[in-house]
Motif scaffolding. Structure first.
Motif, PDB file in Angstrom:
ATOM      1  N   MET A   1       0.824  -1.197   0.000  1.00 55.09           N
ATOM      2  CA  MET A   1       0.000   0.000   0.000  1.00 55.09           C
ATOM      3  C   MET A   1       0.866   1.257   0.000  1.00 55.09           C
ATOM      4  SD  MET A   1      -2.951   1.166  -0.204  1.00 55.09           S
ATOM      5  CE  MET A   1      -3.086   2.909  -0.460  1.00 55.09           C
ATOM      6  N   ARG A   2       1.831   1.276   0.947  1.00 58.01           N
ATOM      7  CA  ARG A   2       2.707   2.434   1.043  1.00 58.01           C
ATOM      8  C   ARG A   2       3.539   2.569  -0.243  1.00 58.01           C
ATOM      9  NH1 ARG A   2       4.929   2.160   6.540  1.00 58.01           N
ATOM     10  NH2 ARG A   2       3.240   3.442   7.308  1.00 58.01           N
ATOM     11  N   ARG A   3       3.971   1.422  -0.740  1.00 60.47           N
ATOM     12  CA  ARG A   3       4.693   1.362  -2.014  1.00 60.47           C
ATOM     13  C   ARG A   3       3.897   2.060  -3.118  1.00 60.47           C
ATOM     14  NH1 ARG A   3       9.625  -2.157  -2.407  1.00 60.47           N
ATOM     15  NH2 ARG A   3      10.496  -0.835  -0.810  1.00 60.47           N
ATOM     16  N   ALA A   4       2.603   1.769  -3.131  1.00 57.96           N
ATOM     17  CA  ALA A   4       1.749   2.316  -4.182  1.00 57.96           C
ATOM     18  C   ALA A   4       1.705   3.832  -4.103  1.00 57.96           C
ATOM     19  CB  ALA A   4       0.344   1.738  -4.071  1.00 57.96           C
ATOM     20  N   ILE A   5       1.634   4.364  -2.874  1.00 58.36           N
ATOM     21  CA  ILE A   5       1.575   5.820  -2.718  1.00 58.36           C
ATOM     22  C   ILE A   5       2.828   6.468  -3.288  1.00 58.36           C
ATOM     23  CG2 ILE A   5       1.603   7.675  -1.003  1.00 58.36           C
ATOM     24  CD1 ILE A   5      -0.289   5.958   0.662  1.00 58.36           C
ATOM     25  N   VAL A   6       3.988   5.824  -3.047  1.00 64.94           N
ATOM     26  CA  VAL A   6       5.258   6.397  -3.491  1.00 64.94           C
ATOM     27  C   VAL A   6       5.250   6.640  -4.995  1.00 64.94           C
ATOM     28  CG1 VAL A   6       7.705   5.905  -3.804  1.00 64.94           C
ATOM     29  CG2 VAL A   6       6.639   5.532  -1.589  1.00 64.94           C
ATOM     30  N   TYR A   7       4.591   5.739  -5.742  1.00 62.73           N
ATOM     31  CA  TYR A   7       4.594   6.047  -7.169  1.00 62.73           C
ATOM     32  C   TYR A   7       3.323   6.732  -7.649  1.00 62.73           C
ATOM     33  CZ  TYR A   7       1.851   2.256  -9.408  1.00 62.73           C
ATOM     34  OH  TYR A   7       0.875   1.445  -9.872  1.00 62.73           O
ATOM     35  N   LEU A   8       2.230   6.557  -6.899  1.00 63.63           N
ATOM     36  CA  LEU A   8       0.973   7.170  -7.364  1.00 63.63           C
ATOM     37  C   LEU A   8       1.028   8.700  -7.341  1.00 63.63           C
ATOM     38  CD1 LEU A   8      -1.956   4.957  -6.085  1.00 63.63           C
ATOM     39  CD2 LEU A   8      -1.338   5.540  -8.437  1.00 63.63           C
ATOM     40  N   ILE A   9       1.681   9.264  -6.328  1.00 59.54           N
ATOM     41  CA  ILE A   9       1.703  10.732  -6.239  1.00 59.54           C
ATOM     42  C   ILE A   9       2.462  11.362  -7.417  1.00 59.54           C
ATOM     43  CG2 ILE A   9       2.416  12.713  -4.844  1.00 59.54           C
ATOM     44  CD1 ILE A   9       1.766  11.037  -2.382  1.00 59.54           C
ATOM     45  N   PRO A  10       3.742  10.986  -7.651  1.00 59.53           N
ATOM     46  CA  PRO A  10       4.411  11.605  -8.820  1.00 59.53           C
ATOM     47  C   PRO A  10       3.762  11.219 -10.153  1.00 59.53           C
ATOM     48  CG  PRO A  10       5.832   9.941  -7.808  1.00 59.53           C
ATOM     49  CD  PRO A  10       4.678  10.135  -6.896  1.00 59.53           C
ATOM     50  N   PHE A  11       3.227   9.995 -10.221  1.00 58.37           N
ATOM     51  CA  PHE A  11       2.594   9.525 -11.450  1.00 58.37           C
ATOM     52  C   PHE A  11       1.381  10.393 -11.783  1.00 58.37           C
ATOM     53  CE2 PHE A  11       0.181   6.000 -13.713  1.00 58.37           C
ATOM     54  CZ  PHE A  11       1.025   5.967 -14.800  1.00 58.37           C
ATOM     55  N   THR A  12       0.537  10.620 -10.770  1.00 58.82           N
ATOM     56  CA  THR A  12      -0.656  11.446 -10.979  1.00 58.82           C
ATOM     57  C   THR A  12      -0.257  12.873 -11.348  1.00 58.82           C
ATOM     58  OG1 THR A  12      -1.587  10.146  -9.200  1.00 58.82           O
ATOM     59  CG2 THR A  12      -2.884  12.011  -9.968  1.00 58.82           C
ATOM     60  N   TRP A  13       0.732  13.393 -10.630  1.00 59.89           N
ATOM     61  CA  TRP A  13       1.204  14.759 -10.905  1.00 59.89           C
ATOM     62  C   TRP A  13       1.571  14.908 -12.380  1.00 59.89           C
ATOM     63  CZ3 TRP A  13       2.136  18.948  -7.393  1.00 59.89           C
ATOM     64  CH2 TRP A  13       2.778  20.046  -7.988  1.00 59.89           C
ATOM     65  N   LEU A  14       2.370  13.932 -12.887  1.00 65.73           N
ATOM     66  CA  LEU A  14       2.817  14.030 -14.275  1.00 65.73           C
ATOM     67  C   LEU A  14       1.678  13.818 -15.257  1.00 65.73           C
ATOM     68  CD1 LEU A  14       6.282  12.262 -14.132  1.00 65.73           C
ATOM     69  CD2 LEU A  14       5.849  14.653 -14.588  1.00 65.73           C
ATOM     70  N   LEU A  15       0.749  12.942 -14.889  1.00 63.12           N
ATOM     71  CA  LEU A  15      -0.406  12.741 -15.768  1.00 63.12           C
ATOM     72  C   LEU A  15      -1.167  14.049 -15.946  1.00 63.12           C
ATOM     73  CD1 LEU A  15      -2.210   9.383 -14.888  1.00 63.12           C
ATOM     74  CD2 LEU A  15      -1.112  10.030 -17.029  1.00 63.12           C
ATOM     75  N   VAL A  16      -1.438  14.716 -14.816  1.00 61.15           N
ATOM     76  CA  VAL A  16      -2.267  15.915 -14.858  1.00 61.15           C
ATOM     77  C   VAL A  16      -1.508  17.103 -15.455  1.00 61.15           C
ATOM     78  CG1 VAL A  16      -3.523  17.583 -13.447  1.00 61.15           C
ATOM     79  CG2 VAL A  16      -3.681  15.147 -12.935  1.00 61.15           C
ATOM     80  N   LEU A  17      -0.227  17.241 -15.095  1.00 58.25           N
ATOM     81  CA  LEU A  17       0.496  18.452 -15.503  1.00 58.25           C
ATOM     82  C   LEU A  17       1.450  18.243 -16.671  1.00 58.25           C
ATOM     83  CD1 LEU A  17       0.682  19.528 -11.941  1.00 58.25           C
ATOM     84  CD2 LEU A  17       0.326  21.268 -13.685  1.00 58.25           C
ATOM     85  N   PHE A  18       1.536  17.001 -17.170  1.00 62.28           N
ATOM     86  CA  PHE A  18       2.379  16.823 -18.351  1.00 62.28           C
ATOM     87  C   PHE A  18       1.609  16.195 -19.506  1.00 62.28           C
ATOM     88  CE2 PHE A  18       5.562  14.802 -21.013  1.00 62.28           C
ATOM     89  CZ  PHE A  18       6.354  15.905 -21.278  1.00 62.28           C
ATOM     90  N   LEU A  19       0.950  15.062 -19.242  1.00 60.67           N
ATOM     91  CA  LEU A  19       0.283  14.360 -20.339  1.00 60.67           C
ATOM     92  C   LEU A  19      -1.001  15.077 -20.768  1.00 60.67           C
ATOM     93  CD1 LEU A  19       0.843  11.893 -22.018  1.00 60.67           C
ATOM     94  CD2 LEU A  19      -0.791  10.648 -20.625  1.00 60.67           C
TER      95      LEU A  19
END
Lengths: 296, 274
Positions: A1-19
């Motif tokens: 679960m904690r592992r997932a957060i580590v990548y979900l936050i930057p992943f979401t950020w880049l999805l919203v502000l880059f892709l």
């Protein structure tokens, strides 16, 4: 679960502000310019449900891309950007290779200092480094003062506001990107190879062309891409050092957006620039992968 | 090692002259009395004085520093997380897309990134200002941070972290007590890189800033478009000075920590042998 957060936050950020922003650019490049806020049409109207989406999609077309091919300004700007990027990449290689070579041959205890001296300008403002050439290259600039004083020229040379000033500016600001990858290749070159070549009867020059240069080629290729790719979309250098005849696509996009306020055409210019950039970027990645595999 | 040949000596001398003379000239002529920038008329510090009086430049500098501080700090956290996810998590859904999005901003022309972000902000109705600047700078800076940090994580000895877990640390404790101190130099240089990139950015800031959030590069650009000015020379000298001092200090600190680390490692090896 904690592992997932580590990548979900930057992943979401880049999805919203880059892709997502790029998808918007692509969408607007298919829209038409309009006297409205925001200045393009159609607008997606989700309150209409499915029929609203269909209406919206129906109004999108490739008109702006067709416009880019009919107005010679654009393809001239693309061609001229490619030319300027290619010429200045070659010039940067001419200046950078001897420096990288000399650094790799310098005394071992000097090398960290030399390396720092190469990287140091990179930390100072890009804008200021470009600006520093405005005072040098102008008709009343320091270079012309020097040339006149030495009697080399009798009338000041027009360098600023020409493509030559753009070349000088690009070589100056992108030099570290060329030197560092070449240096890192030359640095681990085994000196015994050169001695072997010389023992086998090579002259110094032919040992260089037959041994040193081929072994440094991955660095040369990486350096060339690192200069060529960002130069292609360069805006600051052509607008400060170039003249009105200097056509570069970054400048055209800027003016299309800020002066003409034609957002759909500016977006179409951006989409085409991206398509052009994909080729060198893929080639660059292939080169890096090959190098990584060779080292592993 | 061979003695340095004449050719190499010349290449280095000319090369470094080319790299440094423009900046040296800029610094010298910032102390020029004359308003005509290319004519020397005696020593003066008056341009520094007039710079200190220029409220517009001071305001812009304050905006720039705040944006750089917030964006580089957020970017360091996000970039470190991204690096950790890329190096440690192995396969996960969307990994290719994720690593593509990390590397793409590094090669993306600023004009495209700026345009894309502006169109996003407009379509979600976010007014342009400090907030949009911070969002924009964080986005490209986190990619640089992630590249710097992941290159350190790749050479990281995993057994250290496993040892911490075996000795009863939770994953978070192992990260805080073992991993973070070891990757700290990379994290710090990532932060510095993000900070400098934000200070430096003209193009993306021009697209994403509003009238109340003009940054220093935007101010400098609109003023140098009209030609060379002694005030800008003075400003440039201050900025070059700050960088020179910063890089010098950083290299001294990293040299000292390198010496210390080597001493620690040597001591550990001795202890193991004993």
């Amino acid at each position: 679960m904690r592992r997932a957060i580590v990548y979900l936050i930057p992943f979401t950020w880049l999805l919203v502000l880059f892709l997502v922003p790029f998808l918007i650019v692509f969408k607007i490049s298919l829209s038409d310019v309009a006297l409205a806020r925001p200045p393009y049409t159609p607008q997606l109207d989700l309150s209409q449900g499915l029929s609203g989406i269909l209406d919206f999609v129906r109004e999108l077309d490739f008109e702006n891309f067709i416009f880019l091919t009919t107005d010679s300004l654009y393809w001239k700007a693309y061609l001229s950007s490619l030319k300027i990027a290619a010429v200045s990449t070659f010039l940067t290689l001419l200046v950078g290779y001897p420096m990288a070579y000399a650094m790799a041959r310098a005394r071992e205890d000097w090398r960290p200092t030399l390396l720092m001296l190469i990287i140091l300008p990179f930390w100072t403002s890009f804008l200021i480094r470009v600006y520093s050439w405005m005072g040098i290259l102008g008709t009343e600039g320091y270079l012309n003062q020097l040339l006149l004083w030495l009697g080399i020229v009798s009338t000041p040379l027009q360098i600023l506001n020409t493509n030559w000033a753009v070349y000088i500016g690009i070589v100056y600001t992108y030099l570290p990107f060329m030197i560092l990858p070449i240096y890192s290749q030359l640095d681990r070159l085994d000196g015994a190879l050169l001695e072997a070549a010389e023992d086998l009867g090579c002259s110094r020059a032919s040992a260089f062309w037959l041994v040193t240069f081929p072994l440094s080629r991955p660095g040369v290729i990486a350096g060339c891409f690192l200069v060529f790719i960002p130069t292609l979309g360069e805006f600051v250098i052509p607008s400060l050092l170039g003249g009105s005849s200097t056509l570069m696509i970054g400048k055209v996009l800027w003016e299309e957006f800020f002066s003409n306020r034609d957002w759909p055409v500016a977006s179409a210019v951006a989409v085409v620039l991206l398509i052009i950039l994909i080729i060198p970027i893929i080639l660059f990645q292939k080169n890096q992968q090959k190098q990584a595999e060779a080292e592993a | 090692m061979r003695r340095m040949s004449g050719f190499n000596m010349i290449a280095l001398t000319l090369g470094f002259a080319f790299l440094y003379i423009p900046m040296v000239i800029l610094v010298i002529y910032s102390f020029n009395e004359s308003k005509l920038v290319t004519v020397w008329a005696g020593f003066s510090t008056k341009w520094y004085g007039s710079l200190a009086q220029n409220q517009q430049f001071l305001d812009a500098a304050w905006v720039t520093l705040r944006v750089a501080f917030f964006s580089s700090t957020i970017a360091t956290v996000l970039g470190t997380m991204a690096a950790y996810a890329l190096i440690r998590s192995g396969r996960f859904l969307g990994r290719t897309l994720f690593s593509g999005m990390i590397y793409a901003p590094l090669v993306m022309p600023d004009v495209i990134t700026g345009l894309a972000l502006l169109l996003l902000f407009i379509s979600i109705g976010l007014d342009r200002g400090i907030l949009t600047l911070v969002l924009a700078h964080t986005t490209f800076a986190m990619c640089y941070v992630s590249v710097v940090v992941s290159s350190r994580l790749m050479t990281f000895d995993l057994s250290l972290e496993e040892a911490a877990r075996d000795l009863g640390c939770t994953a978070a404790e192992a990260f805080r007590l073992v991993t973070l101190p070891i990757i700290a130099p990379a994290v710090i240089s990532g932060w510095l890189l993000a900070f400098t990139l934000s200070l430096d950015d003209l193009v993306i800031a021009s697209f994403t800033s509003g009238p109340s959030s003009t940054t220093l590069p935007i101010k400098i650009f609109s003023s140098v478009r009209l030609g060379v000015s002694p005030e800008i020379n003075a400003l440039s000298t201050i900025m070059i000075g700050i960088v020179a001092v910063g890089v010098l200090a950083a290299s001294l600190v990293s040299k000292r920590s390198l010496v210390k680390r080597q001493a620690d490692e040597a001591a550990a090896v001795r202890a193991e042998a004993a």
